[in-house]
Design a protein around this motif. Structure first.
Motif, short mmCIF file in Angstrom:
data_model
loop_
_atom_site.label_atom_id
_atom_site.label_comp_id
_atom_site.label_asym_id
_atom_site.label_seq_id
_atom_site.Cartn_x
_atom_site.Cartn_y
_atom_site.Cartn_z
N GLU A 125 49.24 33.17 -50.10
CA GLU A 125 48.96 31.94 -50.82
C GLU A 125 47.71 31.26 -50.27
O GLU A 125 47.54 31.11 -49.06
CB GLU A 125 50.15 30.99 -50.74
CG GLU A 125 49.98 29.73 -51.57
CD GLU A 125 51.22 28.86 -51.57
OE1 GLU A 125 51.10 27.70 -51.99
OE2 GLU A 125 52.29 29.35 -51.16
N SER A 165 50.32 27.80 -58.30
CA SER A 165 50.11 27.30 -56.94
C SER A 165 48.63 27.03 -56.66
O SER A 165 48.26 26.75 -55.53
CB SER A 165 50.63 28.33 -55.93
OG SER A 165 49.95 29.55 -56.04
N ARG A 166 47.77 27.11 -57.67
CA ARG A 166 46.33 26.96 -57.45
C ARG A 166 45.97 25.52 -57.11
O ARG A 166 46.45 24.57 -57.74
CB ARG A 166 45.56 27.40 -58.70
CG ARG A 166 44.06 27.13 -58.62
CD ARG A 166 43.33 27.67 -59.81
NE ARG A 166 43.27 29.12 -59.71
CZ ARG A 166 42.38 29.78 -59.00
NH1 ARG A 166 41.50 29.13 -58.30
NH2 ARG A 166 42.39 31.10 -58.98
N GLU A 220 43.50 34.02 -56.79
CA GLU A 220 44.32 33.79 -55.62
C GLU A 220 45.69 34.42 -55.84
O GLU A 220 46.05 34.81 -56.97
CB GLU A 220 44.48 32.29 -55.37
CG GLU A 220 43.17 31.56 -55.09
CD GLU A 220 43.36 30.07 -54.91
OE1 GLU A 220 44.52 29.60 -55.02
OE2 GLU A 220 42.36 29.37 -54.67
N GLU A 221 46.48 34.47 -54.78
CA GLU A 221 47.84 34.99 -54.86
C GLU A 221 48.60 34.26 -55.96
O GLU A 221 48.58 33.04 -56.05
CB GLU A 221 48.54 34.80 -53.51
CG GLU A 221 49.93 35.40 -53.43
CD GLU A 221 51.00 34.45 -53.87
OE1 GLU A 221 52.10 34.92 -54.26
OE2 GLU A 221 50.76 33.23 -53.86
N GLY A 222 49.26 35.03 -56.83
CA GLY A 222 50.05 34.45 -57.91
C GLY A 222 49.30 34.27 -59.21
O GLY A 222 49.93 34.09 -60.26
#
Length: 283
Positions: free
Chosen positions: A218, A20-21, A260-262
């Protein structure tokens, strides 16, 4: 124990590591914090290593990391310890490496904790406590080896609280064991903390790998700090993100920025023996 991790054996790819970056975001970076550069103090009853500025040790480049304020690796002689003293507005925990700690506080908690026990104090508006080596024989007793960790709370003026939880070596064996999680996102079996922080521990055998998937929201940047215990073993861990890698040995740490998240941070045991380390996932 609750764990958010599993082992992965397939090939890595940029797309898989960061699904998701935003491609315009800078890649994560790793900065080694070598044990040899930490603060070090010795008294007749205490030997202490300081990752961040503490007491007489001052280093403006290492004053903390996000909400993470203190990582002290202490060796306390039998029959000795930190006498009664106050704390406020700090989340504090003791991670026991060897020996046993005797805890007393102004909330009327009195107990002895050993390896595997996590002792956690939310000092809030104010608390007094003492921490000492439960082994009283100064000549033949067992030294206490422990991490003392302080994390700044995200909410002030709370009532003080005290928690203990047991996380065995088996709970950490070749996996990341989730020990502490934020109030409001509290995971079953973990200790609640008044900060946007998750804390994990792992004991990984040579050649094995564990993976941490960064928590949070996110698109929100996170920080990860890794600390390898000075446990006398010959283990080492390679910490890897898309932006690079570092190999850590006993007492070493690493700053991981820009995740980041994920996103995934990978840990592979590369030494001759097992390696034990803590992972802090921070806002």
């Amino acid at each position: 124990m609750v764990s958010w991790f599993k082992e992965h054996t397939h090939q890595r790819s940029h797309h898989y590591l960061f699904p998701s970056r935003n491609l315009s975001s800078p890649m994560p970076t790793i900065q080694l914090r070598p044990s040899s550069a930490r603060g070090h103090g010795r008294q007749n009853w205490l030997e202490a290593y300081h990752t961040f500025s503490f007491a007489r040790y001052r280093d403006p480049q290492h004053n903390g990391f996000g909400a993470l304020r203190v990582i002290n690796e202490d060796v306390i002689a039998p029959g000795s310890g930190f006498g009664e003293h106050p704390h406020r507005e700090m989340e504090i925990f003791t991670y026991i490496i060897e020996g046993a700690v005797e805890h007393q506080d102004s909330l009327s908690n009195t107990e002895i904790l050993q390896r595997g026990d996590l002792q956690f104090t939310s000092s809030g508006k104010g608390i007094w406590h003492s921490e000492s080596n439960a082994s009283k024989d100064r000549n033949h007793g067992t030294p206490l080896k422990a991490l003392q960790v302080w994390i700044r709370p995200s909410t002030s003026e709370l009532e003080p609280a005290y928690y203990t939880e047991h996380f065995s070596d088996a709970d950490k064996h070749n996996t990341l064991c989730h020990m502490i999680s934020p109030v409001g996102q509290h995971a079953e079996g973990t200790v609640p903390i008044n900060a946007n922080a998750h804390v994990y521990a792992a004991i990984v055998e040579p050649g094995r790998e564990v993976v941490h998937r960064v928590q949070g929201m996110e698109g929100k940047r996170r920080k990860v700090y890794v600390h390898v215990l000075m446990d006398g073993n010959t283990g080492a861990v390679r910490v890897e993100v898309e932006g690079g890698e570092e190999v850590l040995r006993g007492g070493d740490g690493a700053y991981v920025r820009g995740v980041e998240e994920g996103d995934e941070v990978r840990f592979k045991s590369t030494g001759e023996g097992r390696v034990e380390f803590l992972v802090f996932d921070l806002a």
